[in-house]
Write a protein that holds these residues in place. Structure first.
Motif, PDB file in Angstrom:
ATOM      1  N   ARG A 155      -6.901   4.959  -3.292  1.00  0.00           N
ATOM      2  CA  ARG A 155      -6.793   4.760  -2.045  1.00  0.00           C
ATOM      3  C   ARG A 155      -7.130   3.207  -1.986  1.00  0.00           C
ATOM      4  NH1 ARG A 155      -7.667   9.784   0.720  1.00  0.00           N
ATOM      5  NH2 ARG A 155      -5.051   9.895   0.387  1.00  0.00           N
ATOM      6  N   VAL A 186       0.761  -1.131  -0.081  1.00  0.00           N
ATOM      7  CA  VAL A 186       0.152   0.192  -0.348  1.00  0.00           C
ATOM      8  C   VAL A 186       0.632   1.187  -0.072  1.00  0.00           C
ATOM      9  CG1 VAL A 186      -1.803   1.072   1.932  1.00  0.00           C
ATOM     10  CG2 VAL A 186      -1.575  -0.981   1.299  1.00  0.00           C
ATOM     11  N   VAL A 218      -6.074   0.294  -4.051  1.00  0.00           N
ATOM     12  CA  VAL A 218      -5.265  -0.091  -3.444  1.00  0.00           C
ATOM     13  C   VAL A 218      -4.831  -1.091  -2.109  1.00  0.00           C
ATOM     14  CG1 VAL A 218      -2.358   0.425  -2.865  1.00  0.00           C
ATOM     15  CG2 VAL A 218      -3.706   1.615  -5.053  1.00  0.00           C
ATOM     16  N   LYS A 219      -6.150  -0.362  -1.465  1.00  0.00           N
ATOM     17  CA  LYS A 219      -6.248  -0.684   0.309  1.00  0.00           C
ATOM     18  C   LYS A 219      -6.602  -1.955   0.203  1.00  0.00           C
ATOM     19  CE  LYS A 219      -5.004   3.136   2.899  1.00  0.00           C
ATOM     20  NZ  LYS A 219      -5.786   4.673   4.189  1.00  0.00           N
ATOM     21  N   ASN A 245      -4.896  -5.814   0.757  1.00  0.00           N
ATOM     22  CA  ASN A 245      -5.838  -6.378   2.033  1.00  0.00           C
ATOM     23  C   ASN A 245      -5.743  -7.609   2.302  1.00  0.00           C
ATOM     24  OD1 ASN A 245      -6.586  -5.392   5.141  1.00  0.00           O
ATOM     25  ND2 ASN A 245      -9.045  -6.053   4.147  1.00  0.00           N
TER      26      ASN A 245
END
Length: 251
Positions: free
Chosen positions: A198, A147, A201-202, A206
């Motif tokens: 964001r 991340v 990507v997270k 994850n």
């Protein structure tokens, strides 16, 4: 003198050569405004205060260190912000450079704050735990690419400058440290929005062991997920890949 506070993640630089190396790296780009994060005992500060033709400020949370710095370096009076870096607004109205031996317990949060301040931050020279520094600089395909790597590299070019051994600090940390430089990469890749970027990507990282299709299932239309591209895993995607995918996310 002053005391060291473990609660603030304090490891103060004492190696003069490392300090000089950081200042040398700092001067490779023009600086007009400079913010030092966590000056602590002033090992780096004493060099920064000598730099010609710059407007200097420093942010320090620890009241004891603020008093120590003002007594030891009279030139810093009026230039210290007695707050946590994470709680302040940009200290200048125009673009500035950030430098510091960043407290390891908030170093990733410092990087995300830099992203929030972009494009005000024209460069960063920062000391991090080596593992964090390497992660920020890592490229696709690496096990440590994640991340932080993607979010930072979308907007900044990352250069890993040099290692710093534990003995350069008081007290010595249990890990190696590393100094990296961030410089704006000019034109960030096209993305639908930073918020979508964001989130994507997270979400993708994850569950990094899963295929992209399974990791991001909830944020794309089913028809889009049928593309073979989604057989890849998050660590195989470039920054540009992630940016391009934001245009295909659910509205």
């Amino acid at each position: 003198m002053y005391t060291l506070k473990k609660s603030l993640g304090q490891h103060f630089l004492k190696d003069e050569q490392i300090c000089r190396n950081i200042v040398t790296a700092l001067q490779e780009r023009p600086i007009t405004r400079l913010l030092e994060v966590g000056p602590g005992g002033g090992a780096l500060t004493k060099y920064l205060l000598q730099l010609p033709d710059i407007t200097f400020k420093a942010v320090e949370l620890d009241a004891e260190k603020v008093t120590y710095l003002e007594n030891t370096f009279p030139a810093i009076r009026g230039k210290l912000i007695h707050k946590s870096f994470l709680d302040i607004d940009p200290p200048f109205d125009e673009p500035f450079t950030l430098v510091g031996n960043f407290p390891y317990n908030i170093s990733t949060q410092i990087l995300f704050k830099v992203l929030d301040w972009d494009p005000m931050v024209e460069s960063v020279i920062g000391m991090f735990q080596k593992e964090v520094a390497q992660r920020v600089a890592a490229g696709p395909g690496s096990k440590i690419y994640g991340v932080t790597s993607v979010l930072i590299q979308a907007f900044y070019k990352v250069d890993y400058l040099f290692d710093v051994p534990p003995g350069a600090f008081n007290p010595p940390p249990k890990v190696m440290s590393g100094v990296i430089r961030l410089t704006p990469n000019g034109q960030p890749p096209a993305m639908r929005s930073r918020k979508d970027f964001r989130l994507l990507v997270k979400t993708a990282f994850n569950q990094r062991r899963k295929t992209l299709r399974n990791a991001v299932r909830g944020i794309f239309p089913p028809a889009v997920l049928e593309d073979d591209f989604f057989n890849k895993r998050a660590e195989q995607l470039s920054v540009d890949d992630f940016a391009a995918l934001t245009f295909k996310m659910n509205g």
